[in-house]
Design an enzyme around this catalytic site. Structure first.
Site, mmCIF file in Angstrom:
data_model
loop_
_atom_site.group_PDB
_atom_site.id
_atom_site.type_symbol
_atom_site.label_atom_id
_atom_site.label_comp_id
_atom_site.label_asym_id
_atom_site.label_seq_id
_atom_site.Cartn_x
_atom_site.Cartn_y
_atom_site.Cartn_z
ATOM 1 C CG ASN A 1 34.458 29.483 48.800
ATOM 2 O OD1 ASN A 1 35.458 28.848 48.521
ATOM 3 N ND2 ASN A 1 33.859 29.343 49.951
ATOM 4 C CG HIS B 1 40.478 31.943 48.844
ATOM 5 N ND1 HIS B 1 41.515 32.551 48.198
ATOM 6 C CD2 HIS B 1 39.772 31.284 47.892
ATOM 7 C CE1 HIS B 1 41.472 32.259 46.911
ATOM 8 N NE2 HIS B 1 40.404 31.498 46.689
ATOM 9 C CG HIS C 1 38.926 35.837 46.342
ATOM 10 N ND1 HIS C 1 38.671 34.592 46.872
ATOM 11 C CD2 HIS C 1 38.584 35.775 45.039
ATOM 12 C CE1 HIS C 1 38.190 33.817 45.922
ATOM 13 N NE2 HIS C 1 38.128 34.501 44.799
ATOM 14 C CD GLN D 1 33.755 31.338 34.956
ATOM 15 O OE1 GLN D 1 33.405 32.499 34.759
ATOM 16 N NE2 GLN D 1 34.862 31.061 35.635
ATOM 17 N N GLY E 1 43.929 37.797 39.303
ATOM 18 C CA GLY E 1 45.053 37.118 39.944
ATOM 19 C C GLY E 1 45.961 36.430 38.934
ATOM 20 C CD GLN F 1 39.998 34.198 35.036
ATOM 21 O OE1 GLN F 1 39.197 33.303 34.960
ATOM 22 N NE2 GLN F 1 40.180 34.867 36.166
ATOM 23 N NE ARG G 1 36.886 24.390 40.416
ATOM 24 C CZ ARG G 1 36.684 25.387 39.543
ATOM 25 N NH1 ARG G 1 37.648 26.245 39.302
ATOM 26 N NH2 ARG G 1 35.524 25.530 38.936
HETATM 27 O O1 PAF Z 1 38.536 33.966 38.302
HETATM 28 C C1 PAF Z 1 37.317 33.917 38.563
HETATM 29 O O2 PAF Z 1 36.919 33.840 39.726
HETATM 30 C C2 PAF Z 1 36.326 33.951 37.422
HETATM 31 O O3 PAF Z 1 36.782 33.265 36.311
HETATM 32 C C3 PAF Z 1 35.868 35.380 37.055
HETATM 33 C C4 PAF Z 1 37.026 36.208 36.537
HETATM 34 C C5 PAF Z 1 35.258 36.058 38.272
HETATM 35 C C6 PAF Z 1 34.807 35.313 35.956
HETATM 36 O O4 PAF Z 1 33.691 34.603 36.349
#
Ligand code: PAF
Length: 282
Positions: free
Chosen positions: A32, A34, A37, A61, A149, A155, A189
């Site tokens: 998805n 955008h 990314h 997750q 990011g 994360q 989201r």
């Molecule tokens: O940030 C994300 O999109 C996810 O948490 C990742 C790093 C691809 C792991 O599934």
């Protein structure tokens, strides 16, 4: 752009590039795609000759009451965007490829201390799912560098720690958050927001910036800054999980000598849970 759905295909392709002396940069995503990314991808292209992206909505997750089933999936558009961005290899594994023995008793990677604070407190197990899948993806792709990011600051911090703790031979590159003109951080989201909610969502960035300005101006009463941020968001109708000032390095409570801080928040607006952060360098 090559496409791979198996680990063997990815390894063979990446190893051939690396044998030829090419540096491989990896961008893991859940699809998805955008503009946010696209900035990760732009950062990837600056650091190597070959660029690999994965698209995998990682079930590990997501909590039982979260949006795994409804998470937006746009595979054709994603492939088109990656090709246009010059991606060399797109890896789109099925769940069985990533978790061949099922998820129930699968080996997991956990970063204690960092995984259960802030978002981890409200999404139990989430970060264990993230670090587990990222560790697997890094083993599969064996890149020289990988891009994450800054929007997902916790994360990013966890992944840096995991890579250091597990002596993984990969450089982690942080890409700055991409924002709409009104300040809202790009996120998949955001699609859950109705028009009136979308109009209120920039309150998040405004509250973070207000907190950052107070710290930049010399204020050190962090608890007061946190409760003010929380109140500002609640007055806009957001349900706040947390609004916190932390050390950027390890997300611990700020100490007087700390020169790099981060203000982080997570709040619910309608069906969306939004997260954002602003770094402060003193
Ligand atoms: O940030 C994300 O999109 C996810 O948490 C990742 C790093 C691809 C792991 O599934």
């Amino acid at each position: 752009m090559r496409r791979a759905t198996t680990i063997a295909e990815v390894r063979a392709t990446v190893r051939a590039w690396r044998r030829a002396g090419e540096r491989v940069v990896f961008v893991p995503t859940m699809g998805n795609l955008h503009e946010g990314h696209m900035s990760l991808i732009a950062a990837a292209r600056e650091h190597g000759e070959r660029f690999v992206a994965s698209i995998f909505v990682n079930p590990m997750q997501f909590g039982p009451n979260e949006d795994f089933a409804h998470y937006p999936r746009t595979p054709q558009r994603d492939a088109h965007m990656l090709r246009a961005a010059g991606c060399d290899l797109m890896f789109t594994p099925e769940v069985e490829q990533m978790y061949p023995n099922g998820m129930g008793h699968a080996t997991r990677v956990e970063v204690p201390g960092l995984s259960d604070i802030l978002c981890g407190e409200f999404r139990p197990g989430h970060f264990q799912g993230v670090t587990t899948v990222v560790a697997k993806l890094l083993h599969i792709c064996e890149p020289d560098a990988a891009v994450f990011g800054e929007k997902d600051f916790q994360q990013l911090t966890l992944i840096r720690r995991m890579v250091s703790d597990l002596c993984m031979p990969v450089r982690i590159i942080a890409a700055p958050t991409v924002r709409a003109a009104d300040g809202l951080a790009m996120s998949s989201r955001n699609q859950y927001l109705t028009d009136p909610e979308r109009a209120r969502a920039p309150a998040l960035y405004r509250a973070l910036r207000a907190a950052a300005s107070r710290i930049e101006a010399g204020e050190r009463a962090y608890e007061g800054i946190e409760s003010e941020g929380l109140r500002a968001l609640e007055s806009e109708g957001l349900r706040v999980d947390y609004f916190a000032v932390r050390r950027a390095e390890d997300l611990g409570p700020p100490t007087p000598e700390c020169r790099h801080l981060v203000v982080l928040t997570a709040a619910h607006l309608g069906k969306a849970r939004l997260i954002d952060n602003v770094q402060v360098r003193l």
